[in-house]
Design a protein around this motif. Sequence first.
Motif, PDB file in Angstrom:
ATOM      1  N   LEU A   1       0.842  -1.192   0.000  1.00  0.00           N
ATOM      2  CA  LEU A   1       0.000   0.000   0.000  1.00  0.00           C
ATOM      3  C   LEU A   1       0.881   1.247   0.000  1.00  0.00           C
ATOM      4  O   LEU A   1       1.758   1.397   0.851  1.00  0.00           O
ATOM      5  N   LEU A   2       0.647   2.122  -0.975  1.00  0.00           N
ATOM      6  CA  LEU A   2       1.382   3.382  -1.063  1.00  0.00           C
ATOM      7  C   LEU A   2       0.403   4.535  -1.242  1.00  0.00           C
ATOM      8  O   LEU A   2      -0.775   4.323  -1.542  1.00  0.00           O
ATOM      9  N   MET A   3       0.884   5.736  -1.068  1.00  0.00           N
ATOM     10  CA  MET A   3       0.087   6.934  -1.300  1.00  0.00           C
ATOM     11  C   MET A   3       0.968   7.979  -1.957  1.00  0.00           C
ATOM     12  O   MET A   3       2.194   7.874  -1.938  1.00  0.00           O
ATOM     13  N   GLU A   4       0.338   8.936  -2.583  1.00  0.00           N
ATOM     14  CA  GLU A   4       1.072  10.046  -3.186  1.00  0.00           C
ATOM     15  C   GLU A   4       0.706  11.317  -2.433  1.00  0.00           C
ATOM     16  O   GLU A   4      -0.472  11.658  -2.302  1.00  0.00           O
ATOM     17  N   ARG A   5       1.709  11.985  -1.909  1.00  0.00           N
ATOM     18  CA  ARG A   5       1.460  13.172  -1.089  1.00  0.00           C
ATOM     19  C   ARG A   5       0.991  14.340  -1.967  1.00  0.00           C
ATOM     20  O   ARG A   5       1.349  14.441  -3.134  1.00  0.00           O
ATOM     21  N   SER A   6       0.212  15.209  -1.379  1.00  0.00           N
ATOM     22  CA  SER A   6      -0.302  16.372  -2.091  1.00  0.00           C
ATOM     23  C   SER A   6       0.835  17.257  -2.587  1.00  0.00           C
ATOM     24  O   SER A   6       1.859  17.414  -1.925  1.00  0.00           O
TER      25      SER A   6
ATOM     26  N   PHE B   1       5.053   5.601   1.870  1.00  0.00           N
ATOM     27  CA  PHE B   1       4.234   4.780   2.756  1.00  0.00           C
ATOM     28  C   PHE B   1       3.356   5.720   3.586  1.00  0.00           C
ATOM     29  O   PHE B   1       3.750   6.854   3.858  1.00  0.00           O
ATOM     30  N   PRO B   2       2.195   5.272   4.012  1.00  0.00           N
ATOM     31  CA  PRO B   2       1.443   6.078   4.979  1.00  0.00           C
ATOM     32  C   PRO B   2       2.281   6.248   6.252  1.00  0.00           C
ATOM     33  O   PRO B   2       2.994   5.329   6.660  1.00  0.00           O
ATOM     34  N   GLY B   3       2.183   7.416   6.868  1.00  0.00           N
ATOM     35  CA  GLY B   3       2.934   7.613   8.103  1.00  0.00           C
ATOM     36  C   GLY B   3       3.097   9.068   8.441  1.00  0.00           C
ATOM     37  O   GLY B   3       2.667   9.956   7.696  1.00  0.00           O
ATOM     38  N   GLY B   4       3.728   9.312   9.577  1.00  0.00           N
ATOM     39  CA  GLY B   4       3.949  10.680  10.017  1.00  0.00           C
ATOM     40  C   GLY B   4       4.525  10.718  11.414  1.00  0.00           C
ATOM     41  O   GLY B   4       4.926   9.681  11.973  1.00  0.00           O
ATOM     42  N   ALA B   5       4.546  11.894  11.996  1.00  0.00           N
ATOM     43  CA  ALA B   5       5.166  12.097  13.294  1.00  0.00           C
ATOM     44  C   ALA B   5       4.361  11.463  14.424  1.00  0.00           C
ATOM     45  O   ALA B   5       3.135  11.370  14.355  1.00  0.00           O
TER      46      ALA B   5
ATOM     47  N   VAL C   1      -9.828   1.878   0.918  1.00  0.00           N
ATOM     48  CA  VAL C   1      -8.907   2.982   1.177  1.00  0.00           C
ATOM     49  C   VAL C   1      -9.053   4.014   0.067  1.00  0.00           C
ATOM     50  O   VAL C   1      -9.508   3.714  -1.033  1.00  0.00           O
ATOM     51  N   GLY C   2      -8.656   5.236   0.374  1.00  0.00           N
ATOM     52  CA  GLY C   2      -8.722   6.311  -0.595  1.00  0.00           C
ATOM     53  C   GLY C   2      -8.280   7.607   0.057  1.00  0.00           C
ATOM     54  O   GLY C   2      -7.872   7.628   1.223  1.00  0.00           O
ATOM     55  N   VAL C   3      -8.354   8.672  -0.687  1.00  0.00           N
ATOM     56  CA  VAL C   3      -7.933   9.977  -0.183  1.00  0.00           C
ATOM     57  C   VAL C   3      -8.910  10.458   0.892  1.00  0.00           C
ATOM     58  O   VAL C   3     -10.115  10.522   0.660  1.00  0.00           O
ATOM     59  N   VAL C   4      -8.381  10.780   2.072  1.00  0.00           N
ATOM     60  CA  VAL C   4      -9.192  11.320   3.163  1.00  0.00           C
ATOM     61  C   VAL C   4      -9.165  12.846   3.131  1.00  0.00           C
ATOM     62  O   VAL C   4     -10.202  13.495   3.200  1.00  0.00           O
ATOM     63  N   ASP C   5      -7.972  13.411   3.020  1.00  0.00           N
ATOM     64  CA  ASP C   5      -7.810  14.860   2.981  1.00  0.00           C
ATOM     65  C   ASP C   5      -6.974  15.236   1.754  1.00  0.00           C
ATOM     66  O   ASP C   5      -5.769  15.005   1.735  1.00  0.00           O
TER      67      ASP C   5
ATOM     68  N   VAL D   1      -4.263   7.253  -3.245  1.00  0.00           N
ATOM     69  CA  VAL D   1      -3.858   6.065  -2.506  1.00  0.00           C
ATOM     70  C   VAL D   1      -3.913   4.900  -3.483  1.00  0.00           C
ATOM     71  O   VAL D   1      -4.892   4.762  -4.235  1.00  0.00           O
ATOM     72  N   PHE D   2      -2.891   4.054  -3.497  1.00  0.00           N
ATOM     73  CA  PHE D   2      -2.868   2.963  -4.471  1.00  0.00           C
ATOM     74  C   PHE D   2      -2.050   1.790  -3.939  1.00  0.00           C
ATOM     75  O   PHE D   2      -1.275   1.928  -2.989  1.00  0.00           O
ATOM     76  N   THR D   3      -2.260   0.633  -4.543  1.00  0.00           N
ATOM     77  CA  THR D   3      -1.466  -0.549  -4.205  1.00  0.00           C
ATOM     78  C   THR D   3      -0.584  -0.911  -5.393  1.00  0.00           C
ATOM     79  O   THR D   3      -0.944  -0.651  -6.552  1.00  0.00           O
ATOM     80  N   VAL D   4       0.552  -1.504  -5.089  1.00  0.00           N
ATOM     81  CA  VAL D   4       1.501  -1.915  -6.122  1.00  0.00           C
ATOM     82  C   VAL D   4       1.831  -3.389  -5.933  1.00  0.00           C
ATOM     83  O   VAL D   4       2.301  -3.789  -4.853  1.00  0.00           O
TER      84      VAL D   4
END
Length: 231
Positions: free
Chosen positions: A68-73, A85-89, A152-156, A163-166
């Motif tokens: 599972l991957l995502m592309e940041r804005s 990857f999804p994630g953050g502080a 899954v999909g874009v929340v904000d 959001v996509f899978t590879v």
Amino acid sequence: MRYTRDTHEGPVTLRKEGLPDWLDPVVRAAETVEPLQLSRFLPPENGSGRQSAVLILFGEGERGPELLLMERSGSLRSHAGQPSFPGGALDPEDGDPNAEGPLRAALREAEEETGLDPAGVQLFGVLPALYIPVSGFVVTPVLGWWREPSPVGVVDPNETARVFTVPVADLTDPVNRATAVHPSGHRGPAFLVESALVWGFTAGVIDRLLHYAGWERPWDREKRVPLDWRS
């Protein structure tokens, strides 16, 4: 390693029981890999850096194992438009950064960014913490098995473009592999998948996971791709 801490949301644990057999090489890699085998950028010895975590989530799709991957804005100040990857502080409520904190943060951020239901994720491993000098983040990669897939999909849209899978098969296909060349001259592994160029920290971790899991196939390391590949 096993973390358990009960909250109103239930315990957060690392559990290896019941994983699909194809994940065995990843489990072994997580248990044996050394920090410098993943990256030359390691957390500062003085303890500086903002603690964060990412979720490396393996699922099983129509073409077998996938990530599972995502592309940041594109409007973000840090890593804009970059697949990740999804994630953050870590937040204070996530808990101890040296214990269950990264596990909670990885699941919380994945839910906030992709709408993922954490209840369907089985966490099974943690890789050594790494450092991203450009942003000052100390990142703990948390490994998960998508036992019960959820939509899954874009929340904000201000944070996430898509959001996509590879499929892992695409990540290991030599045709999709290249060396990314940054304007600064820095070079690193890259993947051309799902109409995206995966590079930087995310590509580096994927590259090392494929290698130490024994999934890597020979590829042309002289194949170059600039970071402005779409222009």
